[in-house]
Design a protein around this motif. Sequence first.
Motif, PDB file in Angstrom:
ATOM      1  N   VAL A  91       0.832  -1.198   0.000  1.00 31.22           N
ATOM      2  CA  VAL A  91       0.000   0.000   0.000  1.00 31.22           C
ATOM      3  C   VAL A  91       0.873   1.257   0.000  1.00 31.22           C
ATOM      4  CG1 VAL A  91      -1.746   1.335   1.235  1.00 31.22           C
ATOM      5  CG2 VAL A  91      -1.881  -1.172   1.186  1.00 31.22           C
ATOM      6  N   THR A  92       1.748   1.361   0.993  1.00 28.92           N
ATOM      7  CA  THR A  92       2.567   2.555   1.131  1.00 28.92           C
ATOM      8  C   THR A  92       3.730   2.280   2.069  1.00 28.92           C
ATOM      9  OG1 THR A  92       2.535   4.910   1.798  1.00 28.92           O
ATOM     10  CG2 THR A  92       1.127   3.401   3.028  1.00 28.92           C
ATOM     11  N   ALA A  93       4.775   3.092   1.975  1.00 29.24           N
ATOM     12  CA  ALA A  93       5.924   2.972   2.862  1.00 29.24           C
ATOM     13  C   ALA A  93       6.524   4.349   3.107  1.00 29.24           C
ATOM     14  CB  ALA A  93       6.979   2.041   2.267  1.00 29.24           C
ATOM     15  N   ILE A  94       7.234   4.460   4.211  1.00 28.79           N
ATOM     16  CA  ILE A  94       7.874   5.729   4.588  1.00 28.79           C
ATOM     17  C   ILE A  94       9.261   5.434   5.127  1.00 28.79           C
ATOM     18  CG2 ILE A  94       6.875   5.692   6.924  1.00 28.79           C
ATOM     19  CD1 ILE A  94       6.549   8.765   6.657  1.00 28.79           C
ATOM     20  N   SER A  95      10.218   6.271   4.768  1.00 29.57           N
ATOM     21  CA  SER A  95      11.590   6.074   5.229  1.00 29.57           C
ATOM     22  C   SER A  95      11.712   6.413   6.709  1.00 29.57           C
ATOM     23  CB  SER A  95      12.551   6.939   4.410  1.00 29.57           C
ATOM     24  OG  SER A  95      12.230   8.319   4.574  1.00 29.57           O
ATOM     25  N   TRP A  96      12.856   6.066   7.292  1.00 32.31           N
ATOM     26  CA  TRP A  96      13.041   6.257   8.733  1.00 32.31           C
ATOM     27  C   TRP A  96      12.923   7.725   9.131  1.00 32.31           C
ATOM     28  CZ3 TRP A  96      16.892   9.280  10.866  1.00 32.31           C
ATOM     29  CH2 TRP A  96      17.883   9.717   9.981  1.00 32.31           C
TER      30      TRP A  96
ATOM     31  N   ARG B 127      -5.118   9.458  -2.243  1.00 28.86           N
ATOM     32  CA  ARG B 127      -6.201   9.220  -1.288  1.00 28.86           C
ATOM     33  C   ARG B 127      -5.679   8.868   0.108  1.00 28.86           C
ATOM     34  NH1 ARG B 127      -9.523   4.988  -1.929  1.00 28.86           N
ATOM     35  NH2 ARG B 127      -7.981   3.704  -3.018  1.00 28.86           N
ATOM     36  N   PHE B 128      -4.555   8.160   0.157  1.00 22.59           N
ATOM     37  CA  PHE B 128      -3.971   7.716   1.425  1.00 22.59           C
ATOM     38  C   PHE B 128      -2.708   8.521   1.703  1.00 22.59           C
ATOM     39  CE2 PHE B 128      -5.553   2.998   1.441  1.00 22.59           C
ATOM     40  CZ  PHE B 128      -6.850   3.446   1.220  1.00 22.59           C
ATOM     41  N   THR B 129      -2.434   8.720   2.993  1.00 24.94           N
ATOM     42  CA  THR B 129      -1.220   9.414   3.416  1.00 24.94           C
ATOM     43  C   THR B 129      -0.596   8.678   4.587  1.00 24.94           C
ATOM     44  OG1 THR B 129      -2.144  11.561   2.756  1.00 24.94           O
ATOM     45  CG2 THR B 129      -0.225  11.583   4.208  1.00 24.94           C
ATOM     46  N   ILE B 130       0.687   8.351   4.450  1.00 28.05           N
ATOM     47  CA  ILE B 130       1.418   7.715   5.532  1.00 28.05           C
ATOM     48  C   ILE B 130       2.237   8.764   6.270  1.00 28.05           C
ATOM     49  CG2 ILE B 130       3.407   7.124   4.078  1.00 28.05           C
ATOM     50  CD1 ILE B 130       3.662   4.515   5.711  1.00 28.05           C
ATOM     51  N   SER B 131       2.347   8.590   7.576  1.00 28.53           N
ATOM     52  CA  SER B 131       3.174   9.493   8.374  1.00 28.53           C
ATOM     53  C   SER B 131       3.727   8.707   9.560  1.00 28.53           C
ATOM     54  CB  SER B 131       2.363  10.694   8.860  1.00 28.53           C
ATOM     55  OG  SER B 131       1.277  10.278   9.677  1.00 28.53           O
ATOM     56  N   ARG B 132       4.739   9.258  10.197  1.00 29.90           N
ATOM     57  CA  ARG B 132       5.306   8.612  11.366  1.00 29.90           C
ATOM     58  C   ARG B 132       5.760   9.642  12.381  1.00 29.90           C
ATOM     59  NH1 ARG B 132      10.108   5.015   9.482  1.00 29.90           N
ATOM     60  NH2 ARG B 132      10.354   4.657  11.741  1.00 29.90           N
ATOM     61  N   ASP B 133       5.808   9.222  13.622  1.00 31.04           N
ATOM     62  CA  ASP B 133       6.302  10.056  14.711  1.00 31.04           C
ATOM     63  C   ASP B 133       7.297   9.208  15.481  1.00 31.04           C
ATOM     64  OD1 ASP B 133       6.759  11.469  17.062  1.00 31.04           O
ATOM     65  OD2 ASP B 133       4.719  12.221  17.168  1.00 31.04           O
TER      66      ASP B 133
ATOM     67  N   VAL C 143       3.240   4.941  13.603  1.00 35.73           N
ATOM     68  CA  VAL C 143       3.055   5.167  12.176  1.00 35.73           C
ATOM     69  C   VAL C 143       1.553   5.243  11.935  1.00 35.73           C
ATOM     70  CG1 VAL C 143       3.423   4.295   9.851  1.00 35.73           C
ATOM     71  CG2 VAL C 143       5.101   3.840  11.632  1.00 35.73           C
ATOM     72  N   ALA C 144       1.151   6.169  11.101  1.00 36.46           N
ATOM     73  CA  ALA C 144      -0.266   6.343  10.827  1.00 36.46           C
ATOM     74  C   ALA C 144      -0.534   6.220   9.334  1.00 36.46           C
ATOM     75  CB  ALA C 144      -0.747   7.696  11.339  1.00 36.46           C
ATOM     76  N   LEU C 145      -1.741   5.791   9.019  1.00 32.18           N
ATOM     77  CA  LEU C 145      -2.204   5.745   7.644  1.00 32.18           C
ATOM     78  C   LEU C 145      -3.566   6.430   7.594  1.00 32.18           C
ATOM     79  CD1 LEU C 145      -1.864   4.806   4.722  1.00 32.18           C
ATOM     80  CD2 LEU C 145      -3.009   2.681   5.356  1.00 32.18           C
ATOM     81  N   GLN C 146      -3.587   7.620   7.011  1.00 29.92           N
ATOM     82  CA  GLN C 146      -4.833   8.343   6.818  1.00 29.92           C
ATOM     83  C   GLN C 146      -5.425   7.938   5.484  1.00 29.92           C
ATOM     84  OE1 GLN C 146      -6.496  10.552   8.905  1.00 29.92           O
ATOM     85  NE2 GLN C 146      -8.109  10.467   7.368  1.00 29.92           N
TER      86      GLN C 146
END
Length: 122
Positions: free
Chosen positions: A48-53, A67-73, A79-82
């Motif tokens: 679906v999606t991935a995010i770097s460190w 439509r989807f947005t990945i984020s991390r804290d 990690v969140a998937l909106q």
Amino acid sequence: QVQLVESGGGLVQAGGSLRLSCAASGRTFSSYAMGWFRQAPGKEREFVTAISWDSNITYYSGSVKGRFTISRDNAKNTVALQMNSLKPEDTAVYYCAGAPWMGRNSDDYHYWGQGTQVTVSS
């Protein structure tokens, strides 16, 4: 060692939104790329999606881009998937996963959560 627990799944009507969260334990979380995969009944697990460190790089599959947005804290180990403008074809079990490098292949990911069900009604 990284342990992952997803939450936030549920039932939503087409056109609606959901926000998935993935809570990670383990001191190495911030050094891992994180991804979301999904698996619909009778189908193979798909990227679906991935995010770097460091959140500088994101990948999206064509079916969810825009439509989807990945984020991390990294401070909160989450990690969140909106997910917006949801469609019935988005119905699947969604999995959070961790990998030492960015990738779209599930074989790249070493750690997996148990999954959370997302159901989109038409």
